[in-house]
Write an enzyme that holds these catalytic residues in place. Sequence first.
Site, PDB file in Angstrom:
ATOM      1  N   LYS A 173      58.054  51.748  46.517  1.00 38.67           N
ATOM      2  CA  LYS A 173      57.894  52.010  45.082  1.00 38.67           C
ATOM      3  C   LYS A 173      58.819  53.155  44.647  1.00 38.67           C
ATOM      4  O   LYS A 173      59.447  53.828  45.493  1.00 38.67           O
ATOM      5  CB  LYS A 173      56.430  52.365  44.807  1.00 38.67           C
ATOM      6  CG  LYS A 173      55.420  51.263  45.161  1.00 38.67           C
ATOM      7  CD  LYS A 173      54.041  51.669  44.646  1.00 38.67           C
ATOM      8  CE  LYS A 173      52.919  50.940  45.315  1.00 38.67           C
ATOM      9  NZ  LYS A 173      51.599  51.379  44.818  1.00 38.67           N
ATOM     10  N   TYR A 183      51.248  42.697  39.128  1.00 38.21           N
ATOM     11  CA  TYR A 183      49.970  43.424  39.151  1.00 38.21           C
ATOM     12  C   TYR A 183      48.906  42.770  38.276  1.00 38.21           C
ATOM     13  O   TYR A 183      47.986  43.445  37.822  1.00 38.21           O
ATOM     14  CB  TYR A 183      50.193  44.873  38.721  1.00 38.21           C
ATOM     15  CG  TYR A 183      50.739  45.755  39.839  1.00 38.21           C
ATOM     16  CD1 TYR A 183      50.105  45.842  41.078  1.00 38.21           C
ATOM     17  CD2 TYR A 183      51.876  46.536  39.640  1.00 38.21           C
ATOM     18  CE1 TYR A 183      50.597  46.664  42.089  1.00 38.21           C
ATOM     19  CE2 TYR A 183      52.371  47.366  40.655  1.00 38.21           C
ATOM     20  CZ  TYR A 183      51.721  47.416  41.878  1.00 38.21           C
ATOM     21  OH  TYR A 183      52.194  48.235  42.885  1.00 38.21           O
ATOM     22  N   ASN A 204      51.714  56.309  46.167  1.00 34.01           N
ATOM     23  CA  ASN A 204      51.418  56.021  47.579  1.00 34.01           C
ATOM     24  C   ASN A 204      52.541  55.236  48.275  1.00 34.01           C
ATOM     25  O   ASN A 204      52.317  54.524  49.252  1.00 34.01           O
ATOM     26  CB  ASN A 204      50.052  55.348  47.729  1.00 34.01           C
ATOM     27  CG  ASN A 204      49.940  54.052  46.961  1.00 34.01           C
ATOM     28  OD1 ASN A 204      50.914  53.582  46.379  1.00 34.01           O
ATOM     29  ND2 ASN A 204      48.757  53.479  46.956  1.00 34.01           N
ATOM     30  N   HIS A 261      53.991  49.188  48.369  1.00 30.84           N
ATOM     31  CA  HIS A 261      53.089  48.070  48.099  1.00 30.84           C
ATOM     32  C   HIS A 261      53.234  47.096  49.262  1.00 30.84           C
ATOM     33  O   HIS A 261      54.351  46.872  49.737  1.00 30.84           O
ATOM     34  CB  HIS A 261      53.469  47.348  46.799  1.00 30.84           C
ATOM     35  CG  HIS A 261      52.785  46.022  46.671  1.00 30.84           C
ATOM     36  ND1 HIS A 261      51.533  45.889  46.107  1.00 30.84           N
ATOM     37  CD2 HIS A 261      53.134  44.783  47.111  1.00 30.84           C
ATOM     38  CE1 HIS A 261      51.163  44.619  46.192  1.00 30.84           C
ATOM     39  NE2 HIS A 261      52.114  43.923  46.792  1.00 30.84           N
ATOM     40  N   GLU A 317      53.699  36.829  45.717  1.00 31.96           N
ATOM     41  CA  GLU A 317      54.602  37.972  45.502  1.00 31.96           C
ATOM     42  C   GLU A 317      56.011  37.662  46.007  1.00 31.96           C
ATOM     43  O   GLU A 317      56.995  38.029  45.359  1.00 31.96           O
ATOM     44  CB  GLU A 317      54.005  39.212  46.188  1.00 31.96           C
ATOM     45  CG  GLU A 317      52.730  39.673  45.478  1.00 31.96           C
ATOM     46  CD  GLU A 317      51.871  40.634  46.279  1.00 31.96           C
ATOM     47  OE1 GLU A 317      52.273  41.020  47.394  1.00 31.96           O
ATOM     48  OE2 GLU A 317      50.781  40.999  45.792  1.00 31.96           O
TER      49      GLU A 317
HETATM   50  P1  IDP Z   1      46.963  48.483  47.451  1.00 30.17           P
HETATM   51  O1  IDP Z   1      48.328  48.937  46.959  1.00 30.17           O
HETATM   52  O2  IDP Z   1      46.516  49.278  48.647  1.00 30.17           O
HETATM   53  O3  IDP Z   1      46.884  46.993  47.676  1.00 30.17           O
HETATM   54  P2  IDP Z   1      45.426  48.054  45.026  1.00 30.17           P
HETATM   55  O4  IDP Z   1      43.952  48.195  44.926  1.00 30.17           O
HETATM   56  O5  IDP Z   1      45.984  46.661  45.028  1.00 30.17           O
HETATM   57  O6  IDP Z   1      45.922  48.860  46.311  1.00 30.17           O
HETATM   58  O7  IDP Z   1      46.057  48.875  43.821  1.00 30.17           O
HETATM   59  C1  IDP Z   1      47.429  48.734  43.490  1.00 30.17           C
HETATM   60  C2  IDP Z   1      48.006  50.102  43.280  1.00 30.17           C
HETATM   61  O8  IDP Z   1      47.415  50.681  42.126  1.00 30.17           O
HETATM   62  C3  IDP Z   1      47.733  51.107  44.407  1.00 30.17           C
HETATM   63  O9  IDP Z   1      48.680  51.021  45.447  1.00 30.17           O
HETATM   64  C4  IDP Z   1      47.803  52.426  43.686  1.00 30.17           C
HETATM   65  O10 IDP Z   1      49.151  52.883  43.542  1.00 30.17           O
HETATM   66  C5  IDP Z   1      47.260  52.073  42.312  1.00 30.17           C
HETATM   67  N1  IDP Z   1      45.827  52.388  42.217  1.00 30.17           N
HETATM   68  C6  IDP Z   1      44.805  51.685  42.717  1.00 30.17           C
HETATM   69  N2  IDP Z   1      43.623  52.246  42.436  1.00 30.17           N
HETATM   70  C7  IDP Z   1      43.921  53.346  41.721  1.00 30.17           C
HETATM   71  C8  IDP Z   1      43.110  54.371  41.127  1.00 30.17           C
HETATM   72  O11 IDP Z   1      41.889  54.357  41.211  1.00 30.17           O
HETATM   73  N3  IDP Z   1      43.795  55.366  40.480  1.00 30.17           N
HETATM   74  C9  IDP Z   1      45.150  55.388  40.380  1.00 30.17           C
HETATM   75  N4  IDP Z   1      45.942  54.445  40.912  1.00 30.17           N
HETATM   76  C10 IDP Z   1      45.338  53.446  41.582  1.00 30.17           C
HETATM   77 MG    MG Z   2      46.923  45.426  46.338  1.00 33.76          MG
END
Ligand code: IDP
Ligand code: MG
Length: 152
Positions: free
Chosen positions: A12, A52, A115, A118, A129
Amino acid sequence: MKTREQTFLMVKPDGVQRGLVGNVISRLENKGLKLVAMKMIHIPADLAARHYEEHKGKPFYDGLIEFITSSPVVAMIWEGDDAIAMVRAIVGATDPRKADTGTIRGDLAVFMGKNIVHASDMPESAAREIGLFFNDKEILAYSLPHESCLYE
Ligand code: IDP
Ligand code: MG
């Protein structure tokens, strides 16, 4: 039983800006996964929304779309036996503060919204995807010299 899979992984904007593309690639290469497609792109809004779509309506959705479209990403496809679960394990938990040490997020990040990577979470999302980011001609078939040591 062997399950040869392809999974979608993206560094990202935060990972690109922090110079962590090589670090991420090295971890997956070192594990023995095979890189079969890669491109750097600045994601347009419509692609971000499709990528997303499962998160539409959630409190973090708008910020997530804004962030992922803010600066270039590096999109990749990695192949290997059980690649989807294996890459998710190497990536670590969504919240970097809860991610195990030794994982990408556990070692390199501190904040959920930044983080670094993805990665597809299941076969259906991997297929979806991959199709959003790559066409068939961009996915390359080749052998790794050490493939038989890893898989046979
Ligand atoms: P993942 O990337 O581990 O699959 P997902 O639940 O699919 O996690 O969420 C997509 C992305 O959205 C996450 O990687 C993170 O960057 C962001 N995200 C998810 N939950 C939160 C939250 O509660 N606060 C802020 N950002 C979030
Ligand atoms: Mg995810």
